[in-house]
Design an enzyme around this catalytic site. Structure first.
Site, PDB file in Angstrom:
ATOM      1  N   GLU A 172      35.274  29.316  35.122  1.00  0.00           N
ATOM      2  CA  GLU A 172      35.420  29.240  36.583  1.00  0.00           C
ATOM      3  C   GLU A 172      34.867  27.918  37.128  1.00  0.00           C
ATOM      4  O   GLU A 172      35.337  27.406  38.131  1.00  0.00           O
ATOM      5  CB  GLU A 172      34.667  30.396  37.251  1.00  0.00           C
ATOM      6  CG  GLU A 172      35.286  31.754  37.047  1.00  0.00           C
ATOM      7  CD  GLU A 172      36.205  32.160  38.189  1.00  0.00           C
ATOM      8  OE1 GLU A 172      36.058  31.622  39.298  1.00  0.00           O
ATOM      9  OE2 GLU A 172      37.090  32.999  37.962  1.00  0.00           O
ATOM     10  N   CYS A 190      44.883  41.377  33.346  1.00  0.00           N
ATOM     11  CA  CYS A 190      43.428  41.401  33.197  1.00  0.00           C
ATOM     12  C   CYS A 190      43.090  42.304  32.006  1.00  0.00           C
ATOM     13  O   CYS A 190      43.489  43.465  31.968  1.00  0.00           O
ATOM     14  CB  CYS A 190      42.811  41.943  34.476  1.00  0.00           C
ATOM     15  SG  CYS A 190      41.049  42.279  34.383  1.00  0.00           S
ATOM     16  N   GLY A 232      34.835  42.592  35.059  1.00  0.00           N
ATOM     17  CA  GLY A 232      34.290  42.761  33.715  1.00  0.00           C
ATOM     18  C   GLY A 232      32.866  43.283  33.634  1.00  0.00           C
ATOM     19  O   GLY A 232      32.431  43.746  32.586  1.00  0.00           O
ATOM     20  N   HIS A 256      40.241  34.495  31.023  1.00  0.00           N
ATOM     21  CA  HIS A 256      39.552  33.242  31.310  1.00  0.00           C
ATOM     22  C   HIS A 256      39.362  32.381  30.061  1.00  0.00           C
ATOM     23  O   HIS A 256      39.141  31.182  30.168  1.00  0.00           O
ATOM     24  CB  HIS A 256      38.150  33.514  31.874  1.00  0.00           C
ATOM     25  CG  HIS A 256      38.128  33.835  33.329  1.00  0.00           C
ATOM     26  ND1 HIS A 256      38.356  35.102  33.794  1.00  0.00           N
ATOM     27  CD2 HIS A 256      37.901  33.069  34.418  1.00  0.00           C
ATOM     28  CE1 HIS A 256      38.263  35.093  35.120  1.00  0.00           C
ATOM     29  NE2 HIS A 256      37.992  33.884  35.518  1.00  0.00           N
ATOM     30  N   ASP A 293      45.682  40.643  38.424  1.00  0.00           N
ATOM     31  CA  ASP A 293      44.460  40.279  37.704  1.00  0.00           C
ATOM     32  C   ASP A 293      43.296  40.424  38.678  1.00  0.00           C
ATOM     33  O   ASP A 293      43.488  40.490  39.886  1.00  0.00           O
ATOM     34  CB  ASP A 293      44.570  38.828  37.223  1.00  0.00           C
ATOM     35  CG  ASP A 293      43.344  38.390  36.425  1.00  0.00           C
ATOM     36  OD1 ASP A 293      43.026  39.069  35.431  1.00  0.00           O
ATOM     37  OD2 ASP A 293      42.704  37.398  36.791  1.00  0.00           O
ATOM     38  N   SER A 294      42.091  40.473  38.133  1.00  0.00           N
ATOM     39  CA  SER A 294      40.914  40.519  38.999  1.00  0.00           C
ATOM     40  C   SER A 294      40.725  39.217  39.769  1.00  0.00           C
ATOM     41  O   SER A 294      40.013  39.189  40.762  1.00  0.00           O
ATOM     42  CB  SER A 294      39.670  40.792  38.164  1.00  0.00           C
ATOM     43  OG  SER A 294      39.499  39.781  37.204  1.00  0.00           O
ATOM     44  N   CYS A 337      39.843  38.039  27.046  1.00  0.00           N
ATOM     45  CA  CYS A 337      39.664  37.881  28.502  1.00  0.00           C
ATOM     46  C   CYS A 337      40.519  36.699  28.893  1.00  0.00           C
ATOM     47  O   CYS A 337      40.535  35.676  28.203  1.00  0.00           O
ATOM     48  CB  CYS A 337      38.191  37.612  28.837  1.00  0.00           C
ATOM     49  SG  CYS A 337      37.928  37.115  30.564  1.00  0.00           S
TER      50      CYS A 337
END
Lengths: 293, 293
Positions: free
Chosen positions: A164, A84, A54, A203, A21-22, A201
């Site tokens: 985040e 990701c 992204g 997240h 993943d990023s 996404c």
């Protein structure tokens, strides 16, 4: 070299599964993989030195994804999961080609499958990063499965920052959701009302309870984690490399930067405590391409 | 080689001034430099392929900053302005050492000077990225100038995302400001009330009007752009390389990724329209170190 051996011989089932993943968002996918396949060993790599993907260009995303995947390939993984959405949308073809015969599974196709399984009306909204939306891969993957689908895609970069920061509920998060989604979901909106929302996404799943609160009970909210885990299990079974010899496998966490931040923010996504010492720092700049490519 | 020549001979005043940032936020600094020194030529480099720097580790920030500066150095700049607070806080010593005798000017010391010039009570709040706050360089630069200063530093990563999204006012932005700052500024807060707020990230000046609305008229809001421009003018004058032969200089914009996004988001920070064709894409991976270092 291991990569050549992999090309010539069967990869043993005892090999680990590589996940990249990023950054830390992909830990929501790892969590689903661990739930579904508890006996497997996993090596997770978060490219935290270069996150986020992204907002970056397709060329950079492909280059970064190949470098990350090469490092996992060097560790002899039997399968590669691209956790990701942005990398799945932009780099999956390049990865599949370079690492053949090692299977490469992205989260985008499973996410599209989940959306098509959940929708009744065929009106689907996809929330994702700027690059994923711009590339149009989600929209294409959904309409390939269901040609009459009406797909509305919306880039929601603030969702990444909120996740985040660990701000997952309350008036600020609700305000951001309204600002991004009212145009799509509120009565009288110009766009057809979707009955299904895809969290495109990794997240975004931590915001799902607040999305549910804002959108009400009538919209199906799907993400790709569970369907990706099912797709992985199927591929492993097909190749005869599903692991049966241990009840609980190991998890190795690699990152390209910042073990403290990885542990602090990642714990929320993985759903279990992490210490900085759980995270090994690696350098991707010199990860070699597999031999023969 | 040009870099060697620079070490042996005086750099001509006709050389451009190099400005670098992790992305487009530094264009707020470039704007102030253009206002103060309209006759100079500027080369601005935004490392958009690897932004943001503010959540990354000191080692990565130093490495990225050196690579960015090397590219500008190769273009024969007479001075280097580090327009990124995070890079100024973490990498200034390494940059100064590597590029000597080319002067390197960061935004952090000018920002600290602006804060000390504005405060009456000596109670100063610094808003910055996670890495800048963690490194403590702002706090140290302020207390070096004013040993009795009471400095409160707060990481505000959401401000970066809001600025990048172009959301600079309204209830969401006010809500985020309250969430970050009420603890510091509201009556009854545990921390001493600052009379001065330093915008310690180049993204933050676009939020200044809303910060003013939330904080009221009694708090001085300062950023480092104007004082950095004054510091640059002074250094150029001292070295005898202030340019006098043209009324309006040129601006060259370089980025490591995404000219479309650079133009779209950057226009807001620079305060004038930009087209993607105004932005040249460069690769930093192979920027050489100056000879002799």
């Amino acid at each position: 070299m291991r990569s050549k051996t992999q090309g010539d011989q069967a990869i043993p089932s005892s090999s680990p599964i590589g996940v990249f993943d990023s950054g830390v968002g992909g830990l929501t996918v790892l969590r689903a993989l661990l739930d579904r396949l508890p006996g497997e060993d996993f090596v997770y790599l978060g490219d935290t030195a270069r996150l986020p993907y992204g907002s970056k260009s397709p060329g950079s995303i492909r280059q970064y994804s190949l470098q990350a995947a090469r490092l996992l390939h060097e560790r002899g993984v039997k399968c590669l999961v691209v956790a990701c959405n942005t990398a799945s949308a932009i780099a999956l073809d390049a990865l599949t080609q370079e690492f053949d015969p090692v299977p490469v599974i992205g989260v985008l196709e499973p996410g599209a499958a989940a959306a098509c399984g959940a929708t009744r009306s065929g009106r689907i909204a996809v929330l994702a990063t700027e690059s994923t939306v711009r590339g149009g891969a989600y929209q294409a993957a959904i309409t390939r499965r269901r040609p009459d689908a009406v797909v509305t895609a919306r880039a929601c970069p603030l969702f990444v920052a909120l996740a985040e920061e660990g701000w997952t509920d309350g008036p600020i998060v609700e305000g951001v959701i309204h600002r991004y989604l009212d145009q799509i979901f509120v009565a009288g909106a110009a766009v057809a009302h979707p009955d299904t929302l895809v969290l495109g996404c990794t997240h975004f799943p931590v915001l799902a309870p607040t999305l549910r609160k804002v959108l009400g009970p009538d919209v199906a909210i799907v993400d790709s984690a569970a369907t990706t885990a099912a797709a992985l299990a199927e591929v492993l079974a097909q190749r005869g490399v599903l692991r049966h010899d241990q009840a609980a496998g190991s998890v190795t966490l690699l990152a390209t930067d910042g073990p403290e931040r990885f542990a602090r923010v990642g714990a929320m996504f993985l759903g279990r405590p992490l210490a900085p010492t759980d995270v090994e720092i690696v350098d991707l700049a010199f990860a070699p391409a597999p031999s023969g490519t």
